[in-house]
Scaffold this active site. Structure first.
Site, PDB file in Angstrom:
ATOM      1  N   GLU A  65      12.885   9.882  -4.009  1.00 40.41           N
ATOM      2  CA  GLU A  65      13.247   8.468  -4.050  1.00 40.41           C
ATOM      3  C   GLU A  65      13.564   8.082  -5.494  1.00 40.41           C
ATOM      4  OE1 GLU A  65      11.755   4.394  -1.944  1.00 40.41           O
ATOM      5  OE2 GLU A  65      10.264   5.500  -3.060  1.00 40.41           O
TER       6      GLU A  65
ATOM      7  N   GLY B 189       3.170   6.017  -9.382  1.00 40.57           N
ATOM      8  CA  GLY B 189       1.796   6.066  -8.900  1.00 40.57           C
ATOM      9  C   GLY B 189       1.635   6.988  -7.706  1.00 40.57           C
ATOM     10  N   ALA B 190       2.606   6.928  -6.779  1.00 41.51           N
ATOM     11  CA  ALA B 190       2.532   7.733  -5.554  1.00 41.51           C
ATOM     12  C   ALA B 190       3.875   7.637  -4.839  1.00 41.51           C
ATOM     13  CB  ALA B 190       1.409   7.233  -4.651  1.00 41.51           C
ATOM     14  N   MET B 191       4.047   8.460  -3.798  1.00 44.18           N
ATOM     15  CA  MET B 191       5.299   8.482  -3.034  1.00 44.18           C
ATOM     16  C   MET B 191       5.002   8.749  -1.566  1.00 44.18           C
ATOM     17  SD  MET B 191       8.526   8.201  -2.851  1.00 44.18           S
ATOM     18  CE  MET B 191       9.448   8.410  -1.334  1.00 44.18           C
ATOM     19  N   GLU B 192       5.713   7.998  -0.700  1.00 45.51           N
ATOM     20  CA  GLU B 192       5.365   7.932   0.720  1.00 45.51           C
ATOM     21  C   GLU B 192       6.064   8.959   1.599  1.00 45.51           C
ATOM     22  OE1 GLU B 192       8.736   4.743   0.176  1.00 45.51           O
ATOM     23  OE2 GLU B 192       7.056   5.537  -0.977  1.00 45.51           O
ATOM     24  N   ASN B 193       6.522  10.088   1.050  1.00 48.88           N
ATOM     25  CA  ASN B 193       7.192  11.097   1.876  1.00 48.88           C
ATOM     26  C   ASN B 193       6.491  11.225   3.235  1.00 48.88           C
ATOM     27  OD1 ASN B 193       8.490  11.973  -0.722  1.00 48.88           O
ATOM     28  ND2 ASN B 193       6.442  12.786  -1.090  1.00 48.88           N
TER      29      ASN B 193
ATOM     30  N   GLU C 219       0.720   3.786   0.554  1.00 47.20           N
ATOM     31  CA  GLU C 219       1.582   4.883   1.006  1.00 47.20           C
ATOM     32  C   GLU C 219       1.496   5.079   2.516  1.00 47.20           C
ATOM     33  OE1 GLU C 219       3.632   5.625  -1.179  1.00 47.20           O
ATOM     34  OE2 GLU C 219       2.446   4.706  -2.776  1.00 47.20           O
TER      35      GLU C 219
ATOM     36  N   HIS D  59       3.582   2.623   4.380  1.00 45.26           N
ATOM     37  CA  HIS D  59       4.994   3.028   4.346  1.00 45.26           C
ATOM     38  C   HIS D  59       5.364   3.943   5.507  1.00 45.26           C
ATOM     39  CE1 HIS D  59       6.930   1.414   0.842  1.00 45.26           C
ATOM     40  NE2 HIS D  59       6.082   1.946  -0.026  1.00 45.26           N
TER      41      HIS D  59
ATOM     42  N   GLU E 112       8.872  -2.099   0.017  1.00 48.98           N
ATOM     43  CA  GLU E 112       7.820  -2.186  -0.998  1.00 48.98           C
ATOM     44  C   GLU E 112       7.008  -3.482  -0.926  1.00 48.98           C
ATOM     45  OE1 GLU E 112       6.894   0.306  -2.341  1.00 48.98           O
ATOM     46  OE2 GLU E 112       8.596   1.677  -2.382  1.00 48.98           O
TER      47      GLU E 112
END
Length: 941
Positions: free
Chosen positions: A173, A307-311, A344, A347, A366
């Site tokens: 992303e 901070g983080a990623m919602e894969n 996350e 998401h 978001e």
């Protein structure tokens, strides 16, 4: 959460912000595009054509963690919507070797044209691809693992024995999947993905879906085959090759949850695992839609920019955002980790299941995920008292939304830099705050019904703003009630929600879209002026804007869900203000009126006439007649109104006197958030006497509360966070009892070689005092190097960056850039903390300038990290000379090196606002502080 604790040290007591650049309305490329081989490129837009869309990707990837590169093959099944002889898709810095078209009539090679400026490939066929026919295209490719934090990038960590181990991870992303494999890299091009990864035996591979089998390849390599994914956007694809270990549990709904980390930190994963199980079960029930995958992995990556990623099925995190040590991590760390996991996992529904059509509506992802952090934790973790912290998000959003360089929540973007810049406080925090306002407006029950309708209707699809508003209008429709939950059917049968506006105003049917378009399609927010004359309440609205150009506030009109209460009624009264001015009538005359109850609305209030004086009297005599959120919003409103000339500074300072009686975290921290910036401006000017007076005033104001703090870890979450905050402030401000106690504790800790256990809540203050001497600083660095606890390292790092030892500050920034001792992911935080340091601000500005080109390459133009540094390093300056210097540097940049980024405009505006504030208010501040000092000395007599 560390930033929240060091909030008073950072510029203007606010968290970092970034935003998007000004954008042309169309994404057409100005000059006719020419491919790298000199031929005309057949497509001249940033956005891909709609003639072809992908249905399925078969992706094979082989990363080599010795040579730090990778090879791959992708076969894409295509759906042809219009006859065409070219396939245009994305590719960035990939070597393309072989391209074949698999057509009904056979296999044939395609000619490849590259246009790097748009990250596009054109695959040219010598015969037409026919609408409705099925084709596949196969591409072989290779590239180096990225040196940045996006695409398919390399990460490393050092074991306790000193060995450096490499791994490879993805961050796609917003527009970085194209750097890992050729693809249609736009959110609306959803497809299924079947992934295979080749690895060595010493590594594992994980991806979005569970592994279905592993086969042995020649040469001792293994190939992991993963199940085919659900339909999803390219930015959600993820895979990791590493030597991670994992721990697992299963949710009540049968989903396997696993947390992955480097082997030596696997013992810090238990809290995250339990939180993820609890939260995924909560969302599964709340949204009334089963989580659609068989597993959800959470991986702590040693090098991670955001901070983080919602894969989908494989969420990734900074180590500090996932790892928790019950003995060493603070209650702030627990709150922060739980919130980021909640974000996350939200998401997985908002963003993954239902995805915005294009990045202009990023807030649909978001804003919702940020909002759901608070909704979910309020129910699942009530002991974390998350409601005490929501208001801060709205204040942070207003900080950037009060500048003319702000942007609407829904805002046109075309190129990758503009897209990156949308990941800012407006999309996240303003998005969450206007959703909170809408929930209060509709009632929580109606809001819940509406968002469930939205998710069910648009599962596996893409949406725009209006789809959400449609789902939230007339929520109790027969089609929903036929399948809705019992509690929702009961709610609808008890209320006539088709005219759900009745509690706000009588007349027209509720039009959610008309109301919310005023909040999402125009930038900024309203200032509501309230003037009470007897029983008559006169209302007017205008845009709140920090500017000396009044014309910029013209032409704005909001539909504002006003709430208010009065001295004679605790009932929350409601009124929808749809016009520039209006009049309300109270049943009887009142002593005071408070608008925007609990600040559930995203607007500020100015009390004209005697209004502010009545509020000041109330706070002095009976401040608990208002909630702590109401008190915090009053403190924020009155000081922000000074900035636009609506209220005199001495009025705001008189109001601040009540804070000596304040004990609630939101009101106390907002008091600091408004008062500390005043002396931070003076630190960068030669006005030591006034600066000292201001600092002394703040210490005196909160001295009673500071003195009551125990140096322990007792109390509720909010009490413990407040304790850390107050003791840190007191020590930084050299309040003698605090400095003495912190010095004693630091010496005891140092004498034990760091082995005694300090109360976690006080470690920030203790480290801050310890870092003031060369011996103390060096000891902290030694412990920083050897510690495996991320939260402890974060506190040590912040303390070292706020040291008065300038040679150490310079070393820290340089080491952060090198990445050996201090990870480069932490560089923005180090630079901004140094910039807020009275002994370091000049060095931080010089470091930013000297290393600009390296920084924008590492962190990427438009990224939150770059924006955070630009605004964080500049926003405490208040002289015209410094404004000229800032303009001189940023004005010398080209578009390719960042000249168009909105954060640069924000930096200019912030300094201009500071200059206006100082010019107008310094004499008033001096006079008020002198008068206050005189008043105190008389009281002492």
């Amino acid at each position: 959460m560390l930033v929240a604790l060091v909030l008073l040290l950072l510029p203007f007591g606010s968290l970092p912000t970034s935003s998007g650049a000004q954008v042309p309305n169309q994404g057409q490329i100005k000059d006719p595009p020419i491919a790298t081989n000199g031929q005309p490129f057949p497509w001249n837009h940033m956005r891909l054509p709609k003639t072809i869309s992908p249905l399925h990707y078969d992706l094979s990837i082989h990363p080599n963690l010795t040579t730090l590169d990778f090879t791959g093959t992708v076969r894409i099944e295509l759906d042809v919507h219009e006859d065409t002889s070219s396939i245009v898709l994305h590719s960035k810095k990939l070597q393309i070797f072989s391209v074949l078209l698999l057509a009904p009539e056979g296999v044939r090679p395609l000619q490849v044209l590259e246009y790097p400026r748009s990250h596009q490939l054109a695959l040219l066929s010598d015969s037409m691809l026919i609408k409705g026919s099925k084709y596949e295209v196969q591409l072989e490719f290779a590239a180096n693992l990225s040196d940045s934090f996006h695409g398919f990038y390399k990460s490393s960590y050092r074991t306790s024995s000193g060995e450096v181990r490499f791994m490879a991870s993805t961050q796609f992303e917003a527009t970085f999947a194209r750097g890992a494999f050729p693809c249609f890299d736009e959110p609306a091009f959803k497809a299924n993905f079947t992934i295979r990864i080749t690895r060595e035996r010493r590594h594992i591979a994980i991806s979005n879906m569970p592994k279905v089998k592993t086969i042995e390849l020649p040469g001792g390599l293994l190939e992991d085959h993963f199940d085919t994914s659900v339909e999803m956007s390219t930015y959600l694809v993820a895979y990791i090759v590493s030597d991670f270990l994992s721990v697992s549990k299963t949710t009540q709904h049968g989903v396997k949850i696993s947390v992955y980390a480097v082997p030596e930190k696997i013992d810090q994963t238990a809290y995250a695992l339990d939180a993820a199980v609890k939260l995924l079960d909560f969302y599964d029930d709340y949204f009334d839609i089963p989580y659609p995958l068989p597993k959800q992995d959470l991986a702590a990556i040693p090098d991670f920019q955001s901070g983080a990623m919602e894969n989908w099925g494989l969420t990734t995190y900074r180590e500090s955002g996932l790892l928790f040590d019950p003995d060493k991590s603070s209650v702030s760390d627990k709150l922060g980790i739980t919130k980021v996991i909640a974000h996350e996992l939200a998401h997985q529904w908002f963003g993954n299941l239902v995805t915005m059509e294009w990045w202009n509506d990023l807030w649909l992802n978001e804003g919702f995920a940020k909002f759901m952090e608070f909704v979910s934790l309020d129910i699942t973790y009530p002991e974390l008292q998350v409601d005490d912290f929501f208001l801060g998000k709205c204040f942070e959003a207003m900080e950037v939304d009060s500048l003319s360089s702000s942007h609407p929540v829904s805002h046109p973007v075309e190129n990758p830099v503009q897209i990156q810049e949308m990941f800012d406080d407006v999309s996240y925090d303003k998005g969450a705050c206007i959703l909170n306002m809408l929930r209060d407006f509709l009632t929580p029950e109606a809001f819940e019904i509406g968002i469930i309708k939205y998710l069910k209707r648009f599962s596996y699809k893409n949406t725009v703003n209006s789809h959400l508003w449609e789902s939230l209008t007339n929520v109790c429709t027969s089609d929903y009630l036929d399948e809705g939950r019992i509690k929702h059917r009961e709610f609808c049968s008890n209320r006539d929600l088709s005219s759900g506006a009745s509690k706000w105003y009588s007349g027209d049917e509720l039009d959610v879209k008309a109301i919310m378009d005023t909040w999402t399609l125009q930038e900024g927010f309203p200032l509501v002026t309230v003037e009470v004359r007897g029983r008559e309440v006169r209302l007017s609205q205008e845009r709140y804007l920090k500017t000396d150009d009044p014309s910029l506030t013209e032409g704005f009109l909001w539909q504002i869900p006003l709430t208010y209460m009065t001295s004679v009624s605790n009932t929350v009264h409601r009124f929808l203000l749809k016009t520039k001015t209006d009049v309300l009538y109270l049943p009887e005359e009142v002593d005071w009126v408070k608008f925007n109850v609990d600040m559930s609305g995203y607007y500020m209030v100015h009390y004209a006439g005697e209004g502010w004086n009545s509020i000041i009297r109330l706070l002095q005599n009976n401040h608990t007649a208002l909630t702590s959120n109401d008190r915090a919003s009053i403190v924020q409103n009155v000081f922000q109104l000074v900035s636009v000339g609506k209220v005199r500074l001495d009025t705001a300072l008189e109001l601040s006197l009540y804070l000596s009686k304040e004990t609630e975290i939101m009101a106390v921290t907002q008091g600091f958030g408004e008062l500390v910036p005043l002396y931070k401006l003076m630190e960068k000017r030669d006005m030591a006497d006034l600066e000292k007076q201001m600092k002394d005033y703040i210490v005196d104001l909160f001295q009673g509360l500071i003195d009551r703090q125990e140096w322990t870890d007792s109390g509720s979450v909010s009490e413990r966070v407040l304790r850390s905050y107050l003791l840190l402030f007191a020590c930084v401000r050299n309040y003698a009892p605090c400095v003495t106690k912190a010095t004693q504790l630091f010496h005891k800790w140092k004498e034990s070689d760091g082995n005694i256990s300090l109360p976690v809540d006080v470690t920030m203050a203790v480290f801050m005092i310890g870092a003031r001497t060369p011996e103390g600083w060096d000891f902290l660095l030694e412990k920083y190097r050897s510690s495996g606890q991320m939260s402890v390292k974060s506190r040590m790092k912040a303390a070292m960056a706020f040291s008065p030892l300038q040679d150490k500050l310079k070393w820290m920034m340089e080491q952060s850039l090198y990445g050996e001792v201090i990870k480069t992911q932490d560089l923005p935080g180090v630079v901004v903390t140094v910039s807020s340091n009275p002994r370091g601000y000049r060095m931080a500005w010089e470091f930013l300038r000297a290393n600009w080109h390296t920084l924008i390459k590492k962190f990427d133009l438009g990224s939150h990290s770059v924006s955070y540094m630009v605004t964080g390093v500049t926003n405490q300056y208040s002289t015209r000379d410094m404004l000229d210097e800032i303009r001189g540097f940023f004005g010398s940049l080209s578009e390719e090196t960042g000249s168009e980024m909105r954060c640069i405009q924000q930096a200019y505006e912030s300094v201009e606002d500071n200059i206006r504030w100082m010019d107008t208010n310094l004499p008033l501040l001096q006079a008020w502080l002198d008068k206050h000092k005189h008043r105190i000395s008389h009281e002492d007599l």
